[in-house]
Scaffold this active site. Structure first.
Site, short mmCIF file in Angstrom:
data_model
loop_
_atom_site.label_atom_id
_atom_site.label_comp_id
_atom_site.label_asym_id
_atom_site.label_seq_id
_atom_site.Cartn_x
_atom_site.Cartn_y
_atom_site.Cartn_z
N CYS A 131 2.54 2.55 -0.04
CA CYS A 131 2.47 3.39 1.17
C CYS A 131 1.10 4.01 1.35
O CYS A 131 0.53 4.01 2.44
CB CYS A 131 3.40 4.59 1.05
SG CYS A 131 5.12 4.26 1.06
N VAL A 133 -1.14 3.84 4.64
CA VAL A 133 -1.25 4.98 5.56
C VAL A 133 -2.72 5.21 5.93
O VAL A 133 -3.05 5.50 7.08
CB VAL A 133 -0.62 6.25 4.93
CG1 VAL A 133 -1.00 7.49 5.72
CG2 VAL A 133 0.89 6.11 4.91
S1 SF4 Z 1 5.81 5.96 -2.35
FE1 SF4 Z 1 6.01 4.18 -0.97
S2 SF4 Z 1 5.18 2.44 -2.14
FE2 SF4 Z 1 5.56 4.09 -3.59
S3 SF4 Z 1 7.60 3.65 -4.40
FE3 SF4 Z 1 7.85 5.09 -2.70
S4 SF4 Z 1 8.22 3.82 -0.88
FE4 SF4 Z 1 7.39 2.48 -2.49
#
Ligand code: SF4
Length: 511
Positions: free
Chosen positions: A153, A157
């Site tokens: 993520c 982002v």
């Molecule tokens: S923060 Fe985002 S990438 Fe990391 S485990 Fe959670 S959903 Fe998956």
């Protein structure tokens, strides 16, 4: 405390010792703001009714226990299916620890993956330096043949550009210019692990195939899809294809990587589709996917490259395996050998043997879209009724395909399709419209305890049982294991219900 070197207790027993019980009681009373038992029971009873169910199903802003994982987990699994490949996730460390532990807990094997360890400064200024240093470290410390990069993520982002970052890293000498570094953007806030798998496999194919001339040969590529049973399934697949005399490439094969032998040698990389075969797979006549919803982009890409494509939904049981075998025979231009036909007959025989037990049983099924489709189809083949079919990562096309499947059999008439719903929704469904059995992953065990619906573990992740993934579900042989697993649970339930001493009506030796 009662634990000592002379008397080592397992935690299941240890925390029942008086000292721990006292400690837990104090914690509950002083820190957990306990409601009275009557209040807890009243709320619990309310959550089992229709009124709460409707409110629960109308829920939009909150997900509770989704039956899916995020995209990069699928990318890490996909990378494990290529020879000598290290999975490199651009983003935060904690996420990568989660993918490793998730895979290791299921397969009971080490699951190697590294991260670029982005922290606050990288989140503000971008993660280029993390990529440059990370690729250099990963290459020199772990000696891979290929590094497959995906993202968490955090990197998505802030919009880090993998293509540019990998190019810059190569310019700066992190890895040699000609070293293979395929990549896939895997934004975790959309889709699920099945999309991450799709993106990563496509990223690998693009890396090897882009701008290459294709000279068609007669081979068939088989893409298995994200599969917690890949160890048993891929080996069974290869056995069947060898028996049929098909010339094939399993494109992404993690069966050896997640089943290394214990012989004193640690194998960080083991098996997988060779990089040479991956590159040459461009020339295949056709690409066949075992799981359509895991490979939509891969199939489109293969089709764009001029290959024929075909796809299945995790084929289980007789009719789905028939379709798979017939399609392979058609593509390869061969006849189906007698040995395969005999295996089919044995599965039909086994289903007939257990028919009286299987007929009319009602099921709730949850998991990935292909798995739920396959299991609902198999259950109907046995005369069972798939009542609740739930895929948190199900899509509109999946709903349409599921509804068509259910409408194709009288056993599907009570079936309902739940896309985008989670396991807390399933709890409401199980209380208000109960079924006999639930088929899914280990996460169903809390529903089993709560609702009393026996759980049959047949899909990823299975954390609380061992070795299931070593035995196939695919093919006619896999069908034998499938029916054995389901019917064993039915017999266990029957024995439990009939076996009370003194009232043991029908507690029979012969079933
Ligand atoms: S923060 Fe985002 S990438 Fe990391 S485990 Fe959670 S959903 Fe998956």
């Amino acid at each position: 405390m009662p634990q000592s070197a002379d008397r080592v207790l397992d935690h299941a027993l240890l925390f029942r010792e008086p000292g721990y019980q006292e400690l837990l009681k104090n914690k509950h009373e002083n820190f957990e703001c306990p409601a009275s038992t009557a209040e807890v029971e009243a709320h619990n009873a309310y959550t089992k009714g229709w009124e709460y169910r409707e409110k629960n199903l109308a829920r939009e802003a909150l997900v509770i226990n989704p039956a899916k994982a995020c995209q990069p987990l699928g990318a890490v699994f996909a990378s494990a299916g290529f020879e000598g490949t290290l999975s490199f996730v651009h983003g935060s460390q904690g996420c990568v620890a989660y993918y490793r532990s998730h895979l290791a807990r299921h397969f009971k094997e080490p699951a190697s993956a590294v991260s670029s360890s982005m922290t606050e400064d990288a989140a503000v200024f971008g993660g280029l330096n993390n990529m440059v240093d990370g690729l250099a470290n990963a290459h020199s410390l772990y000696g891979p043949k290929m590094i497959a990069v995906s993202t968490t993520c955090m990197a998505e982002v802030i919009g880090d550009d993998l293509h540019a970052f990998i190019g810059t890293s190569k310019q700066k000498g992190s890895v040699p210019q000609d070293f293979d570094v395929p990549f896939a953007h895997t934004p975790a806030f959309v889709g699920s692990h099945v999309d991450g798998y799709d993106n990563m496999v496509k990223g690998v194919l693009e890396h090897f195939w882009e701008d290459k001339e294709r000279t068609a040969n007669g081979k068939i590529n088989i893409v298995p899809g994200f599969d917690g049973f890949c160890v048993g399934n891929n080996r069974e697949l290869k056995r069947m294809l060898d028996l049929m005399g098909v010339s094939y490439t399993i494109l992404q094969d993690a069966s050896d990587q997640f089943d290394t032998p214990s012989d004193g040698e640690f194998r960080m990389y083991y098996g997988g589709t060779t990089l040479k075969d991956t590159a040459e797979a461009l020339n295949a006549k056709a690409t066949v996917s075992m799981q359509r919803y895991c490979t939509r982009k891969v199939l489109d890409y293969c089709s764009d490259k001029g290959q024929e494509t075909a796809s299945f939904h995790y084929p289980l049981g007789v009719s789905a395996t028939d379709e798979f075998v017939q399609k392979i025979a058609e593509l390869a231009g061969i006849a189906i050998p007698d040995a395969i036909t005999i295996e089919r007959g044995r599965l039909v025989d086994a289903l007939a043997d257990s028919q009286a037990m299987l007929h009319g049983k009602r099921y709730a099924i949850f998991g990935d879209p292909d798995f739920v489709y396959a299991t609902a189809r198999f259950v109907m083949e046995t005369g069972g009724e798939p009542v609740h079919c739930l895929a948190t990562n199900g899509t509109k096309p999946w709903i349409e395909e599921m509804e068509k499947l259910l409408a194709s059999s009288p056993f599907g008439k009570d079936g309902k399709v739940w896309a985008g719903k989670d396991l807390w929704h399933l709890r409401s469904l199980l209380f208000t419209e109960p079924v006999d059995y639930m088929i899914g992953s280990s996460y169903g065990k809390f529903l089993e305890r709560d609702t009393g619906t026996p759980l049959i573990r047949l899909t990823f992740p299975i954390f609380d049982r061992h070795h299931h993934h070593r035995f196939p579900l695919w093919g006619y042989q896999g069908g034998l294991r499938l029916v054995t697993t389901i019917v064993d649970k039915i017999f266990d339930k029957l024995d439990e219900a009939t076996g009370k001493a003194g009232q043991d009506i029908s507690f029979d030796l012969t079933r």
